[in-house]
Write an enzyme that holds these catalytic residues in place. Structure first.
Site, PDB file in Angstrom:
ATOM      1  N   GLU A  72      -9.823   3.803  -2.764  1.00 37.91           N
ATOM      2  CA  GLU A  72      -9.580   4.724  -1.953  1.00 37.91           C
ATOM      3  C   GLU A  72     -10.730   5.709  -1.933  1.00 37.91           C
ATOM      4  OE1 GLU A  72      -6.076   6.785  -3.487  1.00 37.91           O
ATOM      5  OE2 GLU A  72      -4.757   5.292  -2.832  1.00 37.91           O
TER       6      GLU A  72
ATOM      7  N   GLU B 186      -0.313  -3.150  -2.870  1.00 37.64           N
ATOM      8  CA  GLU B 186       0.481  -2.338  -3.363  1.00 37.64           C
ATOM      9  C   GLU B 186       1.704  -2.097  -2.619  1.00 37.64           C
ATOM     10  OE1 GLU B 186      -1.335   1.424  -4.485  1.00 37.64           O
ATOM     11  OE2 GLU B 186      -3.130   0.444  -5.231  1.00 37.64           O
TER      12      GLU B 186
HETATM   13  C1  GLA Z   1      -2.348   4.424  -5.220  1.00 40.90           C
HETATM   14  C2  GLA Z   1      -3.249   3.908  -6.459  1.00 40.90           C
HETATM   15  C3  GLA Z   1      -1.992   3.370  -7.254  1.00 40.90           C
HETATM   16  C4  GLA Z   1      -1.190   4.141  -7.502  1.00 40.90           C
HETATM   17  C5  GLA Z   1      -0.508   4.773  -6.215  1.00 40.90           C
HETATM   18  C6  GLA Z   1       0.471   5.680  -6.543  1.00 40.90           C
HETATM   19  O1  GLA Z   1      -2.141   3.727  -4.203  1.00 40.90           O
HETATM   20  O2  GLA Z   1      -4.043   2.765  -5.974  1.00 40.90           O
HETATM   21  O3  GLA Z   1      -2.616   2.897  -8.405  1.00 40.90           O
HETATM   22  O4  GLA Z   1      -1.566   5.374  -8.311  1.00 40.90           O
HETATM   23  O5  GLA Z   1      -1.553   5.530  -5.496  1.00 40.90           O
HETATM   24  O6  GLA Z   1       1.386   5.449  -7.582  1.00 40.90           O
END
Ligand code: GLA
Length: 724
Positions: free
Chosen positions: A503, A620
């Site tokens: 990120e 994710e």
């Molecule tokens: C981001 C992170 C994850 C997690 C999410 C929220 O996507 O990459 O590791 O912390 O936020 O849970």
């Protein structure tokens, strides 16, 4: 479809069940119950009439009947609408995206879309429209029936009052005597009226006996008064009132009219029988004669909410026969019949009633309606096996949750495990130089094995990272490199891939100049845009050093379905790779919601695919269903919508799968699809139920959709409609 649980559904269902009770009762009355006391039969009719008026069943068995219809997600226009809403949101500012995940803004978009669905279905696609029309028709019938009977009753009362005159004192005296004889405690008012030809009794609360004005003999008067007094005493008018109400509710049901007529005649039989109990044998004949005398002169009363001495030709013959029948009702027969009847009636009206629920057969249901062995089959196979030749199927795990049934579920379906929290910088190196791998090791030891892959997450991130790491520029670079080195040296050999940088971009990324799109917090605040390069270079160096040049180094990002952000990441990866920085993979996090556009996801995949030798993973994945109120569970429609989105997404992912099962070699891109958790209640978006399994570990529609996207989408062509 909610018809059966709606008001109208209850009325219709009740009508059906109680009609069976009428038929049973009618059949028994003509056979077994013929010899029983009419009072017992009246009691049964009372129960049946009550059953019609009260549509509540205390212990329902639920029988679910699938009904084919076109539900929410069967509608290409609806999906296109979602897509449009989604693109508009994206145009209005992808920057809001991150913060908007799961918040009110998304919720309102969804609500709008949902509202438009409701409007669409009101227009005839769903059941709301046609059920609404049926309810209106029913309500009109109800009101008209009530009105017709009320107006008739009211006009009758008006007429009686207008022309009525007090009766002679002799009649009053006779009434007193009769009342005493039959044990009537209530006061009964008397009136003589020239407009009636048969004596009647009206008034549920204040009973009135109305007599024709012409003189009858004293005996006849006594019989007539006795008959009406016993109607009052037995409360027959209440049963009739109830039956009329049943008729208003079930005006469409011819059997209710039959019940109504039967109650009128049965109440007269019952009343005759009660009268006979107070008469000797000689009087019995006189009573029959009185009945004939009145019948010869008169029509029955004009209001149904009354009892009349002569209730019409229907039962006259039988009444006379009853009067002349000297045999006593057979009690043993009555008792056994009543036992049968009670069981039958209670089956119909209450204790063992069952409720039919219809449910829409949409994409999901048609899929689900296929032999349940198919579901079992899908449940038996682990997801990892379904996709074994396409890509890894992963999930996020935490050291403290991996036990018992959850562990079984996790290992059954997934073959790639990402550390949700245990490997984040604040967990591994809370204090400078003090590395703690206890939790990471525990998870690795537990899960790592044959055919299973561990994924590291994440080395450089602006969150869940201790502040001390970001000191001076020099210190920060040292700390970043030492963190990357230490972690990779410890875990690198066990990993298949690791998110080196997570990120780096903010939500406002537009993609023209990637450096301008980087978020300014965290590592950037001390190292500027260089931190990405520093982290990847170090990671590359260490993987070579530990003999794992195949360990995939990932750049991981959310919101990559948005064009601006996808372009920013694309430009950064391309430029750094040209400079010799090893970035092997792009992680598309995939924190979606119901507004996700599969088309947009596809567009980003196409863009990344243009980078030579790059691999992409969905890192994710979850599909949150956001609503204004957080309900305990998703509604069937919401679950269906979520299932459909999962099916479309997986269908798309399969088209871009890196594995050999993808027939289109030119599109082999996706190495892994990782769900961000296993069960809804363990998700970071728990209130929006985003995963494949419910809190109880049971598979949701989303599971079946992922297990067999084609089956789920079968005969719908939805993939094309939404760009999959
Ligand atoms: C981001 C992170 C994850 C997690 C999410 C929220 O996507 O990459 O590791 O912390 O936020 O849970």
């Amino acid at each position: 479809m909610e018809l059966a649980s709606s008001f109208l559904g209850k009325i219709l269902y009740n009508s059906l069940i109680m009609s069976m009770a009428i038929l049973l009762m009618a059949a028994l009355s003509r056979t077994l119950l013929r010899k029983t006391s009419p009072r017992i039969r009246m009691a049964c009719w009372l129960v049946i009439a009550l059953g019609f008026v009260v549509p509540v069943r205390p212990l329902p068995y639920v029988v679910t009947v699938p009904v084919a219809e076109s539900p929410i997600l069967n509608d290409a226009a609806f999906l296109e609408g979602l897509s449009t809403a989604r693109s508009m949101e994206s145009m209005e500012g992808a920057n809001q995206r991150r913060d908007a995940l799961g918040d009110a803004e998304d919720g309102s978009l969804w609500e709008d879309s949902f509202a438009s669905f409701q409007t669409a279905s009101a227009g005839g696609k769903g059941t709301i429209g046609y059920e609404g029309v049926l309810t209106c028709i029913w309500a009109m019938g109800f009101l008209v029936t009530l009105m017709v009977y009320s107006v008739k009753h009211w006009m009758f009362l008006r007429m009686v009052r207008r022309w009525g005159r007090p009766v002679d004192d002799g009649v009053v005296e006779r009434m007193r005597e009769v009342g005493r004889k039959v044990g009537l405690r209530r006061r009964v008012h008397l009136l003589a009226s020239p407009v009636i030809t048969t004596p009647i009794m009206i008034g549920m609360f204040r009973p009135w006996i109305i007599l024709p004005v012409d003189t009858v003999t004293d005996d006849k008067l006594r019989y007539v008064l006795m008959h009406e007094a016993l109607h009052v005493k037995c409360g027959d008018i209440w049963v009739k009132g109830l039956s009329l109400l049943a008729l208003a509710f079930h005006w469409f049901n011819p059997l209710v009219y039959l019940m109504n007529r039967t109650i009128v005649t049965e109440s007269e039989y019952a009343c005759d029988l009660s009268v006979l109990r107070h008469l000797d044998e000689g009087e019995r004949f006189g009573y029959g004669e009185t009945l004939l005398f009145v019948a010869k002169r008169g029509r029955r009363a004009e209001t149904l909410l009354s009892t009349s001495f002569h209730s019409g030709r229907d039962g006259l013959k039988r009444r006379l026969k009853n009067i002349m029948d000297y045999s006593t009702p057979k009690r043993w027969l009555a008792r056994s019949c009543i036992a049968v009847l009670v069981v039958g009636l209670f089956s119909a009206i209450g204790l063992t009633g069952f409720r039919i629920e219809t449910k829409s057969v949409g994409v999901k249901d048609r899929f689900m309606a296929t032999p349940s062995s198919r579901q079992d089959e899908l449940w038996q196979i682990g997801l990892k096996d379904v996709y074994k030749d396409y890509f890894m199927v992963g999930t996020a795990v935490n050291s403290w949750t991996l036990q018992g049934e959850l562990l079984d579920l996790t290992t059954k379906h997934f073959n790639a495990f990402t550390f949700e929290n245990d490997m984040k910088p604040d967990q591994v190196q809370g204090k400078e130089g003090e590395f703690d791998y206890e939790r990471v090791d525990k998870v690795t030891e537990l899960l790592n094995g044959n055919g299973v892959h561990m994924v590291g997450h994440s080395l450089a991130w602006h969150q869940q990272t201790p502040q001390w790491m970001w000191g001076s520029r020099v210190k920060a670079k040292e700390r970043l490199e030492s963190h990357v080195e230490n972690v990779l040296r410890h875990v690198g050999r066990d990993m298949v891939a690791i998110d080196v940088v997570n990120e780096a971009f903010g939500s406002a990324a537009v993609g023209d100049d990637w450096r301008m799109d980087l978020r300014t917090e965290g590592w950037y605040s001390v190292l500027g845009s260089d931190f990405v390069e520093i982290a990847f270079r170090k990671a590359d160096e260490v993987r070579q050093a530990i003999g794992r040049p195949d360990l995939k180094l990932y750049y991981n990002e959310y919101g990559l379905e948005y064009e601006g952000k996808a372009k920013a990441v694309y430009n950064m990866v391309k430029e750094l790779r040209q400079k010799g920085v090893a970035i092997d993979g792009i992680g598309m996090q995939g924190h979606f919601d119901q507004n996700v556009s599969v088309l947009e996801v596809k567009r980003s995949l196409d863009l990344f695919h243009t980078i030579p030798d790059i691999e992409v993973s969905i890192t994710e994945l979850d599909v949150a269903i956001t609503r204004s109120e957080h309900a305990e569970q998703l509604s069937p429609k919401e679950e269906e919508m979520q299932g459909l989105l999962y099916a479309k997404l997986f269908s798309l992912f399969r088209q871009y799968a890196k594995g050999s099962a993808n027939p289109d070699e030119s599109k082999r891109l996706i190495a892994r699809v990782t769900l961000w958790g296993v069960t809804d209640d363990g998700s970071w978006r728990a209130e929006n139920h985003p995963l494949l399994f419910g809190g109880d570990g049971e598979p949701k529609q989303a599971y079946y959709a992922v297990a067999d996207p084609d089956g789920y989408l079968a005969d719908d062509g939805k993939l094309d409609a939404n760009g999959g």
